[in-house]
Every structure is written in structure tokens, then in C-alpha cells.
Design a protein around this motif. Sequence first.
Motif, PDB file in Angstrom:
ATOM      1  N   GLU A  51       0.855  -1.191   0.000  1.00 39.77           N
ATOM      2  CA  GLU A  51       0.000   0.000   0.000  1.00 39.77           C
ATOM      3  C   GLU A  51       0.887   1.236   0.000  1.00 39.77           C
ATOM      4  O   GLU A  51       1.807   1.345   0.799  1.00 39.77           O
ATOM      5  CB  GLU A  51      -0.891   0.011   1.245  1.00 39.77           C
ATOM      6  N   GLY A  52       0.602   2.151  -0.921  1.00 45.02           N
ATOM      7  CA  GLY A  52       1.317   3.430  -0.931  1.00 45.02           C
ATOM      8  C   GLY A  52       2.439   3.490  -1.952  1.00 45.02           C
ATOM      9  O   GLY A  52       2.400   2.828  -2.978  1.00 45.02           O
ATOM     10  N   VAL A  53       3.438   4.311  -1.644  1.00 44.47           N
ATOM     11  CA  VAL A  53       4.532   4.596  -2.575  1.00 44.47           C
ATOM     12  C   VAL A  53       5.256   3.306  -2.971  1.00 44.47           C
ATOM     13  O   VAL A  53       5.737   2.583  -2.104  1.00 44.47           O
ATOM     14  CB  VAL A  53       5.527   5.595  -1.942  1.00 44.47           C
ATOM     15  N   PRO A  54       5.294   3.006  -4.278  1.00 39.13           N
ATOM     16  CA  PRO A  54       5.904   1.749  -4.713  1.00 39.13           C
ATOM     17  C   PRO A  54       7.421   1.851  -4.881  1.00 39.13           C
ATOM     18  O   PRO A  54       7.952   2.914  -5.194  1.00 39.13           O
ATOM     19  CB  PRO A  54       5.244   1.504  -6.067  1.00 39.13           C
ATOM     20  N   THR A  55       8.081   0.734  -4.648  1.00 35.55           N
ATOM     21  CA  THR A  55       9.487   0.573  -5.013  1.00 35.55           C
ATOM     22  C   THR A  55       9.556  -0.711  -5.826  1.00 35.55           C
ATOM     23  O   THR A  55       8.633  -1.534  -5.788  1.00 35.55           O
ATOM     24  CB  THR A  55      10.401   0.429  -3.784  1.00 35.55           C
ATOM     25  N   LYS A  56      10.649  -0.892  -6.513  1.00 38.49           N
ATOM     26  CA  LYS A  56      10.801  -2.102  -7.321  1.00 38.49           C
ATOM     27  C   LYS A  56      10.698  -3.346  -6.437  1.00 38.49           C
ATOM     28  O   LYS A  56      10.051  -4.327  -6.795  1.00 38.49           O
ATOM     29  CB  LYS A  56      12.132  -2.055  -8.068  1.00 38.49           C
ATOM     30  N   GLU A  57      11.322  -3.301  -5.264  1.00 40.50           N
ATOM     31  CA  GLU A  57      11.303  -4.450  -4.353  1.00 40.50           C
ATOM     32  C   GLU A  57       9.885  -4.758  -3.872  1.00 40.50           C
ATOM     33  O   GLU A  57       9.488  -5.914  -3.781  1.00 40.50           O
ATOM     34  CB  GLU A  57      12.211  -4.192  -3.133  1.00 40.50           C
TER      35      GLU A  57
END
Length: 87
Positions: free
Chosen positions: A70-76
Motif C-alpha cells: 500500500e502506498g509509494v511503490p518501489t521495485k522491491e
Amino acid sequence: MAKHVKMMVLDGCPHCRHAFELMDELKKEHPEYNQVDIEVIEENREAGKTQGYDYWYVPTFFVGDEKVHEGVPTKEKIERVFTEALK
């Protein structure tokens, strides 16, 4: 077979747009991720489909009924969505 994934988004959301870019990048690196069917739900247009799902921010990913991100995505974090769906 991969578990069903729901992705809650809002039109115009920069974090959602970034999540789609990360998903495309990961699918190129890991072709097996293409097996994961992700149902994209725009919460303003399809509010009924978000009923019963507990989240505040977009993008949010549910694998089955479990909230995985949930929220700001990162690649990981996006990669975890794919790996959970393929378990």
C-alpha cells in the motif's frame, strides 16, 4: 497457477503510474511474472469493487485477500506482489 491480484488505483496518481512502470520493467526481467493476472480497479469509477478492502493509499495490491503493498511503490515492493502471487 498464480493467485488473483487486485490493484487499487486512482487516475492521475503519480505513484500508480510509477507502479505500472515498475511492473513492466519487472515483467521484462522475469518473464514468469507475465502469468500474474492483475485486475486494475480505479476506485472512483469502480467503488463497488473496493468494498470490504481495508486501505487508505494507492496504489494498493491485494494478493487473494491479503494486502501485500500500500502506498509509494518501489521495485522491491512490486516484486513482492509478483512473488506472493506465484507462491
